[in-house]
Design a protein around this motif. Structure first.
Motif, PDB file in Angstrom:
ATOM      1  N   THR A   2       7.353  45.441 -53.294  1.00 62.17           N
ATOM      2  CA  THR A   2       6.447  44.877 -54.411  1.00 62.17           C
ATOM      3  C   THR A   2       6.622  43.477 -54.238  1.00 62.17           C
ATOM      4  OG1 THR A   2       8.221  45.053 -55.862  1.00 62.17           O
ATOM      5  CG2 THR A   2       6.794  46.884 -55.836  1.00 62.17           C
ATOM      6  N   ASP A   3       5.420  42.588 -54.803  1.00 61.23           N
ATOM      7  CA  ASP A   3       5.421  41.240 -54.946  1.00 61.23           C
ATOM      8  C   ASP A   3       6.227  40.674 -56.121  1.00 61.23           C
ATOM      9  OD1 ASP A   3       3.811  40.804 -52.812  1.00 61.23           O
ATOM     10  OD2 ASP A   3       1.842  40.944 -53.995  1.00 61.23           O
ATOM     11  N   PRO A   4       6.912  39.802 -55.950  1.00 61.06           N
ATOM     12  CA  PRO A   4       7.891  39.114 -57.273  1.00 61.06           C
ATOM     13  C   PRO A   4       6.812  38.246 -58.318  1.00 61.06           C
ATOM     14  CG  PRO A   4       7.989  37.859 -55.349  1.00 61.06           C
ATOM     15  CD  PRO A   4       7.064  39.153 -54.753  1.00 61.06           C
ATOM     16  N   VAL A   5       5.672  38.917 -58.202  1.00 66.85           N
ATOM     17  CA  VAL A   5       4.986  38.020 -59.135  1.00 66.85           C
ATOM     18  C   VAL A   5       5.129  38.406 -60.567  1.00 66.85           C
ATOM     19  CG1 VAL A   5       2.519  37.473 -59.606  1.00 66.85           C
ATOM     20  CG2 VAL A   5       3.056  37.959 -57.396  1.00 66.85           C
ATOM     21  N   LEU A   6       5.597  36.991 -61.317  1.00 68.32           N
ATOM     22  CA  LEU A   6       5.668  37.272 -62.670  1.00 68.32           C
ATOM     23  C   LEU A   6       4.100  36.885 -63.483  1.00 68.32           C
ATOM     24  CD1 LEU A   6       8.985  35.501 -62.953  1.00 68.32           C
ATOM     25  CD2 LEU A   6       8.596  37.897 -63.045  1.00 68.32           C
ATOM     26  N   PRO A   7       4.097  37.186 -64.662  1.00 65.06           N
ATOM     27  CA  PRO A   7       2.800  37.040 -65.192  1.00 65.06           C
ATOM     28  C   PRO A   7       2.052  35.686 -65.319  1.00 65.06           C
ATOM     29  CG  PRO A   7       4.427  37.863 -66.768  1.00 65.06           C
ATOM     30  CD  PRO A   7       5.137  37.584 -65.649  1.00 65.06           C
ATOM     31  N   ASP A   8       2.664  34.868 -65.216  1.00 72.47           N
ATOM     32  CA  ASP A   8       2.150  33.507 -65.310  1.00 72.47           C
ATOM     33  C   ASP A   8       2.900  32.485 -64.609  1.00 72.47           C
ATOM     34  OD1 ASP A   8       2.610  30.867 -67.821  1.00 72.47           O
ATOM     35  OD2 ASP A   8       0.797  31.069 -66.685  1.00 72.47           O
ATOM     36  N   PRO A   9       2.124  31.493 -63.715  1.00 71.59           N
ATOM     37  CA  PRO A   9       3.039  30.931 -62.739  1.00 71.59           C
ATOM     38  C   PRO A   9       3.795  29.708 -63.363  1.00 71.59           C
ATOM     39  CG  PRO A   9       0.345  30.170 -62.909  1.00 71.59           C
ATOM     40  CD  PRO A   9       0.726  31.303 -63.878  1.00 71.59           C
ATOM     41  N   GLN A  10       3.879  29.511 -64.883  1.00 66.83           N
ATOM     42  CA  GLN A  10       4.782  28.574 -65.399  1.00 66.83           C
ATOM     43  C   GLN A  10       5.695  29.369 -66.133  1.00 66.83           C
ATOM     44  OE1 GLN A  10       2.866  25.081 -66.818  1.00 66.83           O
ATOM     45  NE2 GLN A  10       2.005  24.640 -65.200  1.00 66.83           N
ATOM     46  N   PHE A  11       6.884  29.387 -65.787  1.00 65.49           N
ATOM     47  CA  PHE A  11       8.122  30.186 -66.689  1.00 65.49           C
ATOM     48  C   PHE A  11       8.886  29.111 -66.942  1.00 65.49           C
ATOM     49  CE2 PHE A  11       5.949  33.902 -64.726  1.00 65.49           C
ATOM     50  CZ  PHE A  11       5.888  33.600 -63.480  1.00 65.49           C
ATOM     51  N   SER A  12       9.948  29.539 -67.964  1.00 67.50           N
ATOM     52  CA  SER A  12      10.811  28.729 -68.337  1.00 67.50           C
ATOM     53  C   SER A  12      12.205  29.478 -68.653  1.00 67.50           C
ATOM     54  CB  SER A  12      10.432  27.916 -69.537  1.00 67.50           C
ATOM     55  OG  SER A  12      10.151  28.995 -70.728  1.00 67.50           O
ATOM     56  N   LEU A  98      17.820  31.058 -58.547  1.00 67.98           N
ATOM     57  CA  LEU A  98      18.266  30.997 -60.220  1.00 67.98           C
ATOM     58  C   LEU A  98      18.383  32.415 -60.763  1.00 67.98           C
ATOM     59  CD1 LEU A  98      15.095  28.691 -61.448  1.00 67.98           C
ATOM     60  CD2 LEU A  98      17.391  28.128 -60.719  1.00 67.98           C
ATOM     61  N   PRO A  99      19.351  32.541 -61.431  1.00 72.55           N
ATOM     62  CA  PRO A  99      19.705  33.859 -61.963  1.00 72.55           C
ATOM     63  C   PRO A  99      18.406  34.468 -62.964  1.00 72.55           C
ATOM     64  CG  PRO A  99      21.324  32.291 -63.023  1.00 72.55           C
ATOM     65  CD  PRO A  99      20.285  31.558 -61.798  1.00 72.55           C
ATOM     66  N   ALA A 100      18.023  35.504 -62.579  1.00 74.51           N
ATOM     67  CA  ALA A 100      16.779  35.901 -63.368  1.00 74.51           C
ATOM     68  C   ALA A 100      17.253  35.941 -64.940  1.00 74.51           C
ATOM     69  CB  ALA A 100      16.197  37.046 -62.833  1.00 74.51           C
ATOM     70  N   MET A 101      18.252  36.325 -65.321  1.00 76.41           N
ATOM     71  CA  MET A 101      18.594  36.792 -66.756  1.00 76.41           C
ATOM     72  C   MET A 101      18.503  35.403 -67.626  1.00 76.41           C
ATOM     73  SD  MET A 101      18.295  40.009 -66.847  1.00 76.41           S
ATOM     74  CE  MET A 101      17.261  39.660 -65.436  1.00 76.41           C
ATOM     75  N   SER A 102      18.503  34.359 -66.799  1.00 81.04           N
ATOM     76  CA  SER A 102      18.244  32.878 -67.464  1.00 81.04           C
ATOM     77  C   SER A 102      16.905  32.875 -67.964  1.00 81.04           C
ATOM     78  CB  SER A 102      18.945  31.602 -66.732  1.00 81.04           C
ATOM     79  OG  SER A 102      18.139  31.746 -65.459  1.00 81.04           O
ATOM     80  N   TYR A 109      10.769  39.885 -65.082  1.00 79.01           N
ATOM     81  CA  TYR A 109      11.264  39.742 -63.549  1.00 79.01           C
ATOM     82  C   TYR A 109      11.302  41.204 -63.107  1.00 79.01           C
ATOM     83  CZ  TYR A 109      15.170  39.816 -60.165  1.00 79.01           C
ATOM     84  OH  TYR A 109      15.918  40.075 -59.175  1.00 79.01           O
ATOM     85  N   ARG A 110      10.894  41.343 -61.970  1.00 75.43           N
ATOM     86  CA  ARG A 110      10.887  42.430 -61.134  1.00 75.43           C
ATOM     87  C   ARG A 110      11.538  42.400 -59.811  1.00 75.43           C
ATOM     88  NH1 ARG A 110       9.755  43.860 -65.304  1.00 75.43           N
ATOM     89  NH2 ARG A 110       8.112  44.984 -66.190  1.00 75.43           N
TER      90      ARG A 110
END
Length: 139
Positions: A2-12, A98-102, A109-110
């Motif tokens: 699967t692609d590691p795409v998150l819903p929006d290209p700008q995350f924080s 980066l740790p995804a849980m941050s 996260y997927r």
């Protein structure tokens, strides 16, 4: 895979206390659940969910401190609360992990795969359909 795409290209994301923050200007190149001893010890967890980015895709605010966790790797953390914020290694020049849980929204996260499963704790039983790599995964 699967692609590691998150819903929006700008995350924080941020550390626990908020003194160190980041903004991501692109989706991750890859995502993985790591079972290696070094990651487990650094996080105090049975595995760590990671995301990989080019260094210039992560915009930091606040001051991080660095720890050389091996001859070829360094980890950053918040000097106020101690939250681990990043991992960098000469094995992957130009990348920061980066740790995804941050993430401010970790539900976005997927993971794509499991890596270093050869070091997975025997009492941790995971029954997902993700690819499993005994060592480092070539993504």
């Amino acid at each position: 895979m699967t692609d590691p795409v998150l819903p929006d290209p700008q995350f924080s994301g941020r550390c626990q206390c908020g003194a160190v923050r980041y903004r991501l200007v692109a989706p991750p190149a890859w995502t993985a659940l790591c079972h290696c001893d070094s990651c487990r010890r650094a996080a105090g967890a049975p595995m760590v969910a990671w995301m990989g980015f080019e260094v210039d895709q992560v915009l930091w605010t606040g001051t991080r401190r660095f720890y050389n966790s091996s001859a070829k790797a360094k980890r950053s953390f918040c000097p106020v609360c101690g939250t681990q914020m990043s991992f960098e290694s000469t094995a992957w020049p130009g990348e920061v992990h980066l740790p995804a849980m941050s993430l401010d929204d970790p539900t976005a996260y997927r993971p794509q795969l499991h890596c270093h499963a050869g070091e997975q704790l025997d009492w941790l039983k995971i029954h997902d359909a993700l690819p499993v790599h005994q060592g480092t995964a070539e993504i």
